[in-house]
Scaffold this motif. Structure first.
Motif, short mmCIF file in Angstrom:
data_model
loop_
_atom_site.label_atom_id
_atom_site.label_comp_id
_atom_site.label_asym_id
_atom_site.label_seq_id
_atom_site.Cartn_x
_atom_site.Cartn_y
_atom_site.Cartn_z
N ALA A 153 0.84 -1.20 0.00
CA ALA A 153 0.00 0.00 0.00
C ALA A 153 0.87 1.25 0.00
CB ALA A 153 -0.92 -0.01 1.22
N VAL A 154 1.90 1.24 0.84
CA VAL A 154 2.79 2.39 0.94
C VAL A 154 3.50 2.61 -0.40
CG1 VAL A 154 4.93 3.22 1.99
CG2 VAL A 154 3.13 2.22 3.41
N GLY A 155 3.89 1.52 -1.05
CA GLY A 155 4.61 1.65 -2.31
C GLY A 155 3.69 2.09 -3.43
N THR A 156 2.89 1.15 -3.95
CA THR A 156 2.06 1.43 -5.12
C THR A 156 0.96 2.44 -4.81
OG1 THR A 156 2.43 -0.89 -5.62
CG2 THR A 156 0.91 0.29 -7.05
N GLY A 157 0.28 2.24 -3.65
CA GLY A 157 -0.84 3.10 -3.29
C GLY A 157 -0.44 4.57 -3.29
N SER A 158 0.61 4.91 -2.53
CA SER A 158 0.99 6.33 -2.45
C SER A 158 1.46 6.85 -3.78
CB SER A 158 2.12 6.59 -1.44
OG SER A 158 2.20 5.63 -0.49
N ALA A 159 2.19 6.03 -4.53
CA ALA A 159 2.71 6.51 -5.82
C ALA A 159 1.56 6.90 -6.74
CB ALA A 159 3.56 5.42 -6.47
N VAL A 160 0.51 6.08 -6.77
CA VAL A 160 -0.62 6.35 -7.67
C VAL A 160 -1.39 7.60 -7.20
CG1 VAL A 160 -2.81 5.45 -8.55
CG2 VAL A 160 -0.82 3.96 -8.41
N VAL A 161 -1.57 7.74 -5.88
CA VAL A 161 -2.27 8.93 -5.37
C VAL A 161 -1.49 10.18 -5.72
CG1 VAL A 161 -3.14 10.12 -3.32
CG2 VAL A 161 -3.34 7.64 -3.50
N LYS A 162 -0.16 10.11 -5.57
CA LYS A 162 0.70 11.27 -5.86
C LYS A 162 0.54 11.72 -7.31
CE LYS A 162 4.42 10.97 -2.79
NZ LYS A 162 5.59 10.13 -2.56
N GLU A 163 0.27 10.78 -8.20
CA GLU A 163 0.11 11.15 -9.61
C GLU A 163 -1.29 11.62 -9.93
OE1 GLU A 163 1.49 7.70 -11.70
OE2 GLU A 163 3.54 8.04 -11.03
N GLU A 388 9.60 2.86 6.65
CA GLU A 388 8.48 3.50 5.98
C GLU A 388 7.52 2.44 5.41
OE1 GLU A 388 9.59 6.08 2.69
OE2 GLU A 388 7.52 6.05 1.97
N ALA A 389 8.10 1.39 4.85
CA ALA A 389 7.27 0.36 4.23
C ALA A 389 6.44 -0.39 5.26
CB ALA A 389 8.15 -0.62 3.45
N PHE A 390 7.07 -0.81 6.34
CA PHE A 390 6.39 -1.71 7.28
C PHE A 390 5.86 -0.98 8.52
CE2 PHE A 390 9.36 -4.39 4.86
CZ PHE A 390 8.46 -5.30 4.35
N GLY A 391 6.21 0.30 8.68
CA GLY A 391 5.73 1.06 9.84
C GLY A 391 6.53 0.72 11.09
N PRO A 392 6.48 1.59 12.09
CA PRO A 392 7.24 1.33 13.31
C PRO A 392 6.61 0.20 14.13
CG PRO A 392 5.91 3.31 13.55
CD PRO A 392 5.74 2.86 12.13
N LEU A 393 7.40 -0.39 15.01
CA LEU A 393 6.91 -1.47 15.87
C LEU A 393 5.74 -0.98 16.74
CD1 LEU A 393 7.20 -4.37 16.93
CD2 LEU A 393 8.91 -3.53 18.54
N SER A 394 5.80 0.30 17.11
CA SER A 394 4.75 0.83 17.99
C SER A 394 3.37 0.75 17.33
CB SER A 394 5.07 2.28 18.36
OG SER A 394 5.20 3.04 17.17
N GLU A 395 3.33 0.73 15.99
CA GLU A 395 2.06 0.64 15.26
C GLU A 395 1.48 -0.78 15.29
OE1 GLU A 395 1.87 1.55 11.05
OE2 GLU A 395 2.22 3.66 11.52
N SER A 396 2.33 -1.76 15.52
CA SER A 396 1.88 -3.16 15.46
C SER A 396 0.92 -3.45 16.60
CB SER A 396 3.10 -4.10 15.55
OG SER A 396 2.64 -5.42 15.71
#
Lengths: 401, 296
Positions: A153-163, A388-396
């Motif tokens: 999601a972080v990879g493809t999702g953000s890239a597409v939104v940015k465009e 950035e891809a997997f998020g911090p441990l605190s988010e888990s």
């Protein structure tokens, strides 16, 4: 019927007979049970290639670790959770298997997690993608290696939104993985100010996607997100092209696309597609060297799942080598302590929630003119740092992290 | 309007009906082949999906190795695969004539597993794309949807084959012989008709129909070893609903089940792979011989 087993060539019968295994290795043998989809929708992205990859890791150790032979057994789980769980239980109970490997398909990984938890065995997940595996569904010995839906999601999702792709409609595989991927991408899209207009859930696997793609077209969304994988993604992309959906101006975002899918679609159809990958054979000298050896054995370049299986099995064996023991808790502790260093990952960190954090890559499929030949398919657009891809441990949300 | 009541604009519904009809055309041709084989040989041909897949692979091979394009393959692939079917009937299936159906079912099921297993091993599961012929590239905007020319062609070609088959079996002398052969093979043989040859040819024809559907499918889905196994169970349900061995039943049910499935994809997409089995269960309760079947 379709279930077949194969002992790795690396473990000769002689080694079994003559091993004076150290007392620390239970039963005098380190046994890895690899469960994958050998003939179904995911057999090209995972499948027999993951067995080859695991064998390549075992070969690096010369077939023995801490004085004990390494044995690899494998079976076809047919993407069915019950078959996988039964096989894993049988392996753990009666065949001295110490760790389960690969486990493509989320439902399979979750079922094997249950068994691994009961038997206190290690589960090295490579193919399953759902982020819940290191969140609410986590277990202390479940190690999620290659990627997850959040990273996609972080990879493809953000890239597409940015465009400018700020309104989305999802075509989603109707099982745990599709739902996890849709959720993770929706979060990214909404956080970036975009809107999710709706979704359609298709049976898994499905062969005709024309109806689902036309529903997506009718939604008027700028982006059609494909929250599925393997053969389903291939057929969905083909249908989008055939029905003129791409020509009419909507963007197709393949949220989980593998190198083997691009190979199957051909560059003519796949060109320009953005995809998030954990691995590409043509990243550097190390990956090229390993992939070339893999290609000689299989006739195909490796997917991320296959390279990740190699990395996870290798790191597991490294930990046994370092501790001289195959005791589950000892090995997991050591795997967390050592950075993951191989051609797949540099400085990879195995967290307490089971997530292996490493860099991911946003790639774009080359046009036929840009490609120099078979398997020269991707150009890397951006390296996504692990955190950035997997998020911090605190988010888990893993309770045992 | 009714469509507005259901919450879907009419153009979406028309589009889905048409797509359902296209898929139904595949069901019709495949279930027709099964009906011919069951009606005349009393064999439940579980290898039908594998033979459909072989038809698609034969198309691919003809293009790659002999440079024969789509139109040539449309004729040649059914002949090639049909010949393989005739060999299988002569060498294997014939030995099971006259004994329990179950043996034929097991043999053909085993054949399907072997053929598909070998093809997965050789070609992988992702499959290979096959381009639609140049004459049928692109499509037409119907207002409510964009119809690719190729999909339109599929419906026309399938219906033509269905009508031809129905005519052949129900209205010609050869058809009469074939039907007589199932009723009372001994009597027919006493009249000097070569019944074993007739049944062999009928099997070859049924197999050819499967291969024909495979050629039609090649440009739509990837040419892939599992393309038949995904379809065959649904097609069996269609045959059961229509009535085992009924030719008209297979055609009408194939088309209507395609439409029902297409509508389910709009209203309850998750159930679209199940709905045909639901219909099958209801039909079996109300009319055990199927909609067009004759009660024994």
């Amino acid at each position: 019927m379709k279930l077949f087993k194969k002992f790795a060539a690396s473990a000769s019968a002689l080694a079994l007979l003559t091993s004076g295994a150290s007392a620390e290795i239970s039963d005098g043998v380190v046994k890895i049970g690899l469960l994958t989809d050998m003939s179904g929708t995911y057999s090209d992205v995972a499948g027999p290639g993951t067995v080859t990859a695991a064998e390549m890791a075992i070969e690096e150790f010369g077939g023995t670790v801490a004085g004990a032979p390494i044995v690899l057994v494998s079976a076809d789980h047919q993407n069915k959770a019950d078959i996988a769980a039964n096989k894993a239980r049988e392996w753990g109970d009666t065949e001295q298997v110490d760790a389960f490997a690969e486990l493509v398909t989320t439902s399979v990984a979750m079922a094997v997690f249950e068994v691994a938890k009961q038997q206190n065995k290690i589960a090295l997940v490579s193919g399953a993608a759902s982020s819940p595996l290191t969140n609410e569904a986590c277990i202390p010995t479940g190690l999620h290696w290659t990627y997850n839906t959040r990273a996609l999601a972080v990879g493809t999702g953000s890239a597409v939104v940015k465009e400018g792709g700020d309104s989305w409609f999802f075509v989603t595989a109707d099982y745990a993985f599709g739902e996890a991927l849709q959720n993770d991408v929706s979060k990214v899209v909404e956080a970036a100010g975009g809107k999710v207009l709706g979704s359609v859930k298709h049976p898994f696997p499905a062969s005709d996607f024309s109806s689902f793609m036309l529903q997506a077209q009718a939604s008027g969304a700028k982006v059609i997100g494909l929250a599925n994988a393997g053969g389903d993604t291939i057929n969905a992309i083909k249908a989008a092209k055939e029905f003129g959906i791409v020509d009419a101006g909507q963007t197709i975002a393949g949220l989980l696309v593998f190198l083997s899918d691009v190979h199957a679609l051909g560059l003519e159809t796949a060109q320009g597609l953005q995809m998030t990958v954990s691995f590409y054979w043509d990243l550097n000298d190390e990956t090229r060297e390993w992939s070339k050896r893999f290609f000689e054995k299989t006739g195909k370049m490796p997917t991320g799942i296959q390279a990740g299986t190699y990395s996870s099995v290798r790191h597991y064996l490294k930990a046994i080598e370092a501790t001289g023991s195959d005791d589950t808790d000892t090995v997991v502790a050591k795997m967390r302590e050592m950075p993951v260093e191989d051609m797949f990952s540099h400085g990879g960190v195995l967290r307490t929630d089971g997530r292996m954090v490493h860099d991911m890559y946003l790639a774009e499929v080359k046009s036929p003119a840009e490609s120099s030949g078979p398997w020269d398919y991707l150009k890397i657009v951006r390296t996504i740092p692990g955190e950035e891809a997997f998020g911090p441990l605190s988010e888990s949300t893993c309770p045992t992290k | 309007m009714l469509t507005d009541l259901l919450g879907f604009p009419p153009q979406v519904l028309f589009g889905q009906l048409l797509l359902g009809l296209i898929n139904g055309a595949f069901y019709a041709v495949l279930s027709l082949g099964l009906a011919v084989i069951f009606g005349l040989l009393n064999i439940v041909n579980f290898a039908h999906g594998a033979l459909y897949m072989l038809g698609a692979f034969a198309t691919l091979a003809l293009t790659q190795y002999l440079g024969i394009g789509y139109w040539g393959a449309l004729i040649l692939s059914p002949i090639i695969v049909g010949t393989l079917g005739i060999l299988a009937e002569r060498l294997l299936l014939r030995r099971l004539a006259g004994i329990d159906h179950l043996y034929g079912l097991l043999l053909t099921f085993g054949m399907a597993l072997v053929i598909e297993g070998v093809f997965v091993k050789l070609f992988g599961a992702s499959g290979t794309p096959y381009a639609a012929p140049a004459q049928l590239q692109g499509g037409i905007n119907l207002g409510f949807m964009f119809l690719p020319w190729y999909r339109g062609w599929v419906v026309v070609a399938s219906l033509a084959v269905c009508v031809f088959t129905w005519y052949l079996f129900e209205r010609t002398k050869i058809g009469a012989y074939l039907r007589a052969g199932t009723e009372n093979p001994r009597l027919l043989q006493a009249f000097g008709v070569n019944v074993p040859l007739l049944t062999t040819l009928a099997y070859g024809y049924g197999v050819g129909l499967a291969a024909f559907a495979g050629v039609l499918a090649a440009p739509i889905t990837q040419v892939n070893p599992m393309m038949g196994s995904n379809l065959i169970i649904v097609v069996f349900a269609v045959v059961v609903i229509g009535g085992m061995g009924s030719i008209m039943g297979a055609i009408v049910t194939g088309l209507s089940m395609g439409v029902i499935e297409g509508l389910t994809k709009v209203f309850w997409p998750e159930a679209s792979s199940t709905v045909i089995f639901l219909v099958m269960a209801i039909v079996l309760v109300l009319r055990p011989a199927g909609l067009f079947g004759k009660t024994a």
